[in-house]
Structure formats: structure tokens, C-alpha cells
Design an enzyme around this catalytic site. Structure first.
Site, PDB file in Angstrom:
ATOM      1  CB  SER A 115     -16.647  35.954 -25.509  1.00 18.69           C
ATOM      2  OG  SER A 115     -16.605  37.046 -26.414  1.00 18.69           O
ATOM      3  CB  SER A 149     -13.643  38.034 -24.210  1.00 21.95           C
ATOM      4  OG  SER A 149     -12.892  39.035 -24.868  1.00 21.95           O
ATOM      5  CB  SER A 196     -11.900  40.740 -20.442  1.00 22.77           C
ATOM      6  OG  SER A 196     -12.103  40.628 -21.843  1.00 22.77           O
ATOM      7  CE  LYS A 235     -15.695  40.659 -27.324  1.00 17.42           C
ATOM      8  NZ  LYS A 235     -15.505  39.903 -26.060  1.00 17.42           N
TER       9      LYS A 235
END
Length: 305
Positions: free
Chosen positions: A269, A110, A108, A165
Site C-alpha cells: 500500500s 492496497s 488495486s 485507505k
């Protein structure tokens, strides 16, 4: 554990394959091979005795058949041969992935602009301690995650999923995010504007800033017109009472043994703002290198922080 989660857990599949092929390899090495050797010795002794008798009777014989007979009797069954061949390879891959480095694919956006969709990255598995495979239980302490680290971890809402992250808060930190700016323990982070970022997948622009997070300078992207947080997207999670929310952002105090994670693509995100803190036992490792991107070869060899 569902069938889907088992099939999605490559580490578990590797572990099972390592155990199965290892058992077959050891069983053959210390039992089956000895049985084949004993049968071959008995057959060769009979072969030699018969040939000796024929030679005594004046019959001339070819000795090439003895080697072929021995090779045929000592030959491993196909299933044993393949298992023995695969075992060291599978065991090595399992060891490397479990204790040293594991590859992941970015699915993704994010973490844009730091990481792009399709990036194949390497994750250091020992930076944050040695953990038992499958169980992910830490047995040797090494280092603690630091603010600014890009970390892979098990998603708290579904442990079969791996998320990536950036560590924004460590245990004890008071994190405030207001008007798309972070303040940590009362100290506002510095932001340096950069040229707008063009997302080549969606062909839209985002504002870019260099964020200085505990002396780790990295790039973030934000979208003008988007709220800092979507309050209706906030879920229930452990220690939620350590957070307070408002339309302009939130304030959270990170509990002991937990970490607060945010994506660099701040307005695209789903992170700790919505599903909560990441416990230490969920940690997989520290991401550090893009080793392949089949759609963008320029990304190969990119180290990031």
C-alpha cells in the site's frame, strides 16, 4: 487542469451536463413553448376561419386535420426534446452523487483483505459534512473522521485521483509504526493472528491479523520478509518534519486539520507513510458497502468497517 483530468472527473461532467440541459429545459419551458403556442394559436385561428368560409360555401370538411396541425406546431425540436428528457435524470444523479452516495471501483489490492480488486463500493458523502460539488468545499459540519474509518479522499499529490485507505491517525495523534505494529499516543494496538490469506489474483499467501484500532476490529495482511517501510519511496510532503523514519518504521504526529491513512494490505500500500497527511479539504466520504463485484457475486451486499 488537463483534458485527461477533466475527462476523469465525472462529477464535473455531470455538473456541466446538468447546467446545459437545465438551461435548455427552462428556456423551452418559459420561452420557446410560449412561442410555439402563440404560432399554433395563430395558425389554428387561420385554419378555423378558412374552414368556416368553406363551410359557408357549402363545402363539407374533415376536422381531423386540425388536431394534427396543432400537434405538429407544438412539437419540440429534437434537441430540445432530448435535453428536456435527460435533464431530470442527470440532475437527480448529480444530486445523489454530490450529496448522498457515490459509487467507486477498487482498482488495486492496497485494502486487501477488506476490499478486493473489482469491488464496486458505495461512499457516504454526508457523514463528514456537506460539501459543494466540484469545489469540495465544506459548508455544513456534520462528523469528523474517526480512527478505523475507511475513507475516500483526493490524493494529495494529484487531486484528480481518488484514493481509499483506512484512517489510522486523527489530528494531534502520535503514530508509531515499528516492526509492522501500530502504537497510537503511546498505546500499542492489539493483534490477533488469523489463518493466512490467499490472494486469488497473485496466488500467494499473506499473514493475517485482526487489528483493534480504537475498538474498530478489522483484518490486515502483512508479508513476511518485507520491510515495514521502503525509505527510498518516501516523498517530500507538507509537514514532513512532523515525522521521523528509520529502517524499522516511523513516528509521525498528525498536524491539525489532517489525517494519517494506511492501507489494510500493509506491505502493498502506498499511503501516508510515503506521501504524507490528508488535509480535511481532500475528504470525499466514508466507504461502507460493496454493492457489486462482477467477478465475485458473493461480495455483493458486504458491509465493512
Amino acid at each position: 487542469m488537463t483534458l485527461q483530468s477533466i475527462l476523469g472527473n465525472f462529477a464535473l461532467i455531470l455538473f456541466v451536463l446538468t447546467v446545459v440541459t437545465g438551461i435548455i429545459w427552462f428556456f423551452d419551458r418559459f420561452y420557446l413553448s410560449r412561442q410555439r403556442r402563440a404560432k399554433a394559436d395563430a395558425a389554428l385561428a387561420e385554419f378555423d376561419a378558412r374552414n368556416a368560409k368553406l363551410s359557408a360555401d357549402g363545402i363539407k370538411l374533415e376536422n381531423s386535420g386540425r388536431a394534427a396541425l396543432e400537434a405538429n406546431l407544438l412539437r419540440q425540436p429534437t434537441w430540445v426534446e432530448y435535453s428536456g428528457s435527460f435533464f431530470p435524470v442527470i440532475a437527480m444523479v448529480f444530486f445523489l452523487r454530490s450529496f448522498l452516495y457515490e459509487p467507486f471501483k477498487i482498482p488495486s489490492s492496497s485494502m486487501v483483505p477488506t476490499l478486493l480488486v473489482g469491488d464496486l463500493i458505495l461512499v457516504n458523502k454526508f457523514t463528514y459534512g456537506i460539501r459543494l460539488p466540484i469545489l469540495n468545499k465544506k459548508v455544513i459540519e456534520v462528523n469528523k473522521p474517526q480512527r478505523g474509518d475507511v475513507m475516500v479522499f483526493k490524493y494529495p499529490k494529484d487531486m484528480s485521483l481518488d484514493y481509499i485507505k483506512r484512517v489510522v491517525g486523527v489530528p494531534g495523534d502520535k503514530i508509531t509504526y515499528q516492526n509492522k505494529r501500530l502504537t497510537i499516543n503511546g498505546q500499542a494496538l492489539s493483534y490477533t493472528p488469523l489463518p493466512d490469506y490467499l490472494n486469488e489474483d497473485t496466488l500467494d499467501y499473506s499473514q493475517q491479523f485482526t487489528e483493534n484500532l480504537s475498538n474498530v476490529q478489522h483484518t490486515i495482511a502483512v508479508r513476511s520478509g518485507r520491510p515495514p517501510i521502503s525509505l527510498e519511496g518516501v516523498m517530500d510532503f507538507p509537514n514532513k518534519d512532523a515525522c521521523s523514519y528509520n529502517p524499522e518504521g516511523f513516528t509521525c504526529t498528525v498536524p491539525a486539520g489532517n489525517y494519517f491513512m494506511m492501507g489494510d494490505n500493509r506491505d502493498n500500500s502506498e499511503d501516508s507513510r510515503y506521501w504524507g497527511f490528508v488535509p480535511d479539504e481532500n475528504i470525499v466520504g466514508k466507504a461502507f458497502l460493496v454493492w457489486m463485484n462482477l467477478g465475485n457475486f458473493k461480495r455483493i451486499g458486504t458491509f465493512f468497517k
